[in-house]
Design an enzyme around this catalytic site. Structure first.
Site, mmCIF file in Angstrom:
data_model
loop_
_atom_site.group_PDB
_atom_site.id
_atom_site.type_symbol
_atom_site.label_atom_id
_atom_site.label_comp_id
_atom_site.label_asym_id
_atom_site.label_seq_id
_atom_site.Cartn_x
_atom_site.Cartn_y
_atom_site.Cartn_z
ATOM 1 N N GLU A 399 0.794 -1.158 0.010
ATOM 2 C CA GLU A 399 0.143 -0.042 -0.069
ATOM 3 C C GLU A 399 0.873 1.061 0.033
ATOM 4 O O GLU A 399 0.806 2.202 -0.819
ATOM 5 C CB GLU A 399 -0.820 -0.117 1.259
ATOM 6 C CG GLU A 399 -2.158 -0.977 1.143
ATOM 7 C CD GLU A 399 -1.713 -2.245 1.276
ATOM 8 O OE1 GLU A 399 -0.548 -2.560 1.963
ATOM 9 O OE2 GLU A 399 -2.456 -3.396 0.831
ATOM 10 N N HIS A 466 -12.438 -5.160 7.830
ATOM 11 C CA HIS A 466 -12.826 -5.071 6.310
ATOM 12 C C HIS A 466 -14.196 -4.172 6.157
ATOM 13 O O HIS A 466 -14.932 -4.341 5.309
ATOM 14 C CB HIS A 466 -13.096 -6.464 5.694
ATOM 15 C CG HIS A 466 -12.085 -7.359 5.362
ATOM 16 N ND1 HIS A 466 -11.246 -7.933 6.126
ATOM 17 C CD2 HIS A 466 -11.401 -7.449 4.155
ATOM 18 C CE1 HIS A 466 -10.233 -8.680 5.817
ATOM 19 N NE2 HIS A 466 -10.502 -8.289 4.428
#
Ligand SMILES: Cc1ncc(C[n+]2csc(CCOP(=O)(O)OP(=O)(O)O)c2C)c(N)n1
Length: 662
Positions: A399, A466
């Protein structure tokens, strides 16, 4: 043959290049002692590396120097007067007094300077190298790092990414044997840093970093390989830091004999002796060069010292946080909307990405599993087949490295997009977003058109990692725009607007909306203004200010409330930074009551900002305190029943009833 050994003229130029930063540093150390300079990180003893790298690379190769690399700036011919104004924090430097010493870039010189966070510029070098690779240009990017900083995650992400994509990058490790005070043996267990190259499948070299010619030769060889498409090289330059980490921090932890040993290998003296011994310069010529430099350094420093400290106003500072928006709103005709097909939110996102790729040749999409697989939510399905894998790129599972690479691409004229596989994983790219993307324009004026797409939110039983809504983490950071569309129409128009805007934009897509929200979306290209809210449902008795998944909840609760005789107006903010106070205030002026709703936990959430501003700006209109409703102050739980408890949806109607009857 390396160009270093080909001509006496070049060897003389190299002498001038290595002696200049040494003499400037000596001057800076004097100023520090006199209290006219606040801080200095010395590169004395390490000059051969910065000078050798810069002298060997081409002028259009990018260099990303660190805190000890004055020699990069001097060798690239940066105007010394302006450099001194920057170093001394005076008017007329590179950052308008907004950042210190070498914390700036100058794209005219193809130099991208550092931020304080170590390792952060390494993936940026990947992006700059990728820009060259995509255009088929034979340019390289050289990124400096200390030995200590090779422990940072960004180092590993950047080297791995460069290796996998065979990027023309030179990772220049200045191994000066200490971090701040931490010696090598407490930093890594490998014998040499260059050995790590094997693990990434790239070339690694160990070079005497105090020998200018050896540095030039190694850089030349690595750059030639990179230009020939053979990928990156990890260059470990062995050297030694002859002074403290910074001048105030001392050297008590360094054994004295090391100083004596390394003083004998001083790179400036060593090269000076070489040119004299080889008859390239006489002692008199060397003395004349030093005299010439001394007098020009003294003059320019005096001129800089005579200047005032930077002065500004709040307006001027605020005006430089963002680059002027390049967005040209092209809103569709109402008739185009009326006849448009109904599609899902996820299809609208994909449609926007397709339009962006088709219209802007400099748009590049990057993310995990976004190429053939189409992304975990299928937002990029079919795009790599249509536009090619050079523009729709799978990244390794990184990321930070991906956002850093996007910054590099953006600095060199591309408009990259990063898809976070789930918004939650943006935590691993946080530093690149809040420090690199957000602060660069304010600090030294570079425009960074980067779109980061974040599938956010819960309601799908996905648990604490999530399901998060992270707008509050980013709306607090000056320099980022934050967009959170609730409808397919807005998702497409605002995503295309984000690509055009010319600033870093975080684009929040609620996962729950991907397949539940449907609506008319015109075909073809259109954009919507960033910073403009809309009335999602009109009403006169209370205002619900919300965004994202909150919009359908609010519209549905308002419909129920209508059956009880109260009409709630729903304002969909659409964008959170900037956000549209005028539209909210107009509504509150009519309803006199406001509730701010979002899915994220209520404490410290974006609703706090809206509530505070509305309470102040609409004080005279309000008949009741502004209410806030958000998720419970817990992580988002996994089980369905617990998640429902977390969500504000079930509490919305009661909160509204209380508000309209208060
Ligand atoms: C992410 C991050 N952590 C910690 C620091 C504080 N810090 C500044 S310089 C430094 C030592 C750096 O060592 P090294 O990478 O070997 O470079 P050198 O200073 O020796 O050139 C540390 C720990 C920082 N700036 N950034």
């Amino acid at each position: 043959m390396p160009p270093t050994v080909t001509s006496n003229k070049r060897l003389v130029a190299l002498y001038r290049s290595i002696v200049l930063p040494r003499m400037i540093e000596e001057k800076m150390l004097n100023l520090l002692r006199q209290g006219r300079l606040s801080k200095w990180f010395s590169g004395i003893g390490q000059e051969a590396i910065a000078v050798g790298v810069t002298a060997t690379l081409h002028d259009d190769d990018f260099i990303l120097p660190m805190h000890r690399n004055l020699g990069v700036f001097t060798t690239r011919g940066v105007d010394l007067g302006r450099l001194f104004r920057q170093l001394l924090g005076k008017e007329g430097g590179f950052t308008k007094g907004r950042d210190r010493t070498f914390h700036f870039g100058t794209l005219d010189h193809k130099i991208v300077g550092m931020i304080s966070h170590l390792g952060a510029m390494l993936p940026v070098a990947d992006g700059l190298a990728l820009a060259a690779q995509l255009r088929g240009e034979k340019r390289v990017a050289a990124a400096f790092t200390g030995d200590g900083s090779t422990s940072e995650g960004d180092f590993h992400e950047a080297v791995n990414l460069a290796a996998v994509w065979k990027l023309p990058v030179l990772f220049v490790v200045e191994n000066n044997q200490y971090g701040l005070s931490t010696p090598l043996r407490e930093q890594y267990a490998a014998k040499d840093i260059a050995d790590k190259a094997i693990g990434y499948g790239i070339e690694g070299r160990i070079v005497d970093g105090n020998d200018l010619i050896a540095v030039c030769d190694a850089v030349w060889e690595a750059a030639e390989r990179a230009r020939a498409g053979q990928g990156p090289t990890l260059l470990e330059f062995k050297t030694f830091r002859m002074r403290g980490h910074e001048e105030a921090s001392g050297t008590a932890y360094v054994p004295k004999e090391l100083f004596a040993e390394w003083a004998k290998k001083d790179p400036v003296t060593r090269y000076e002796n070489q040119v004299i011994e080889r008859g390239i310069l006489t002692k008199q010529e060397v003395a004349a060069i030093r005299k010439e430099f001394k007098s020009s350094i003294d003059d320019l420093v005096d001129q800089a010292l005579a200047l005032p400290d930077p002065d500004s106003t709040a307006e001027r500072e605020l005006a430089d946080v963002y680059a002027p928006s390049l967005l040209v709103p092209r809103e569709p005709e109402p008739s185009a909307l009326a006849s448009a097909p109904e599609i899902r939110y996820v299809d609208a996102v994909r449609d926007a990405l397709r339009e962006a790729l088709a219209r802007h040749p400099n748009v590049v999409l990057m993310g995990q599993d976004i190429a053939e697989y189409g992304g975990v939510f299928k937002c990029t399905e079919g795009l790599s087949e249509r536009f090619g894998k050079a523009r729709v790129r799978n990244t390794p599972i990184i990321e930070s490295g991906a956002v850093g690479a996007a910054m590099g691409l953006a600095l060199d004229g591309f408009v990259p997009m990063i898809e976070m596989q789930f918004g939650d994983f943006v935590t691993c790219g946080f530093n690149q977003i809040v420090n690199n993307l957000a602060k660069t324009h304010y600090r030294w004026g570079a425009r960074l058109p980067v779109v980061v797409r974040l599938p956010v939110g819960g309601g799908v039983g996905a648990g604490p990692f999530h399901s998060q809504n992270m707008e509050g983490w980013f709306t607090q950071v000056a320099g980022l725009k934050v967009v959170a569309p609730a409808t397919p129409f807005d998702a497409k128009g605002l995503l295309l607007a984000s690509f055009e805007d010319g600033n870093p934009v975080l684009f929040l897509e609620h996962k729950g909306l991907y397949r539940s929200a449907k609506g008319r979306v015109p075909e073809g290209y259109y954009t919507l203004p960033i910073g403009k809210a809309r009335v999602a449902r009109p009403g006169a008795d209370a205002t619900i200010v919300t965004y994202g998944a909150g919009v359908p909840w609010a519209v549905s609760a308002a419909a129920t409330l209508a059956g009880e005789g109260f009409e709630a107006e729903v304002i969909d903010l659409r964008t959170l930074n900037p956000w549209d106070l005028a539209t909210v205030a107009q509504s509150v002026g009519k309803t006199s009551k406001a509730l701010v709703l979002h899915e994220a936990p209520v404490t410290g959430g974006f609703g706090a900002e809206v509530a505070a501003v509305v309470s102040r700006e609409c004080f005279r209109d309000l008949d009741a305190p502004v209410e806030r409703l958000g998720g419970l102050d817990t992580p988002v739980p996994f089980s369905k029943a617990l998640e429902e408890l977390f969500m504000p949806k079930a509490r919305l109607l009661d909160a509204l009833r209380r508000l309209v009857t208060s």
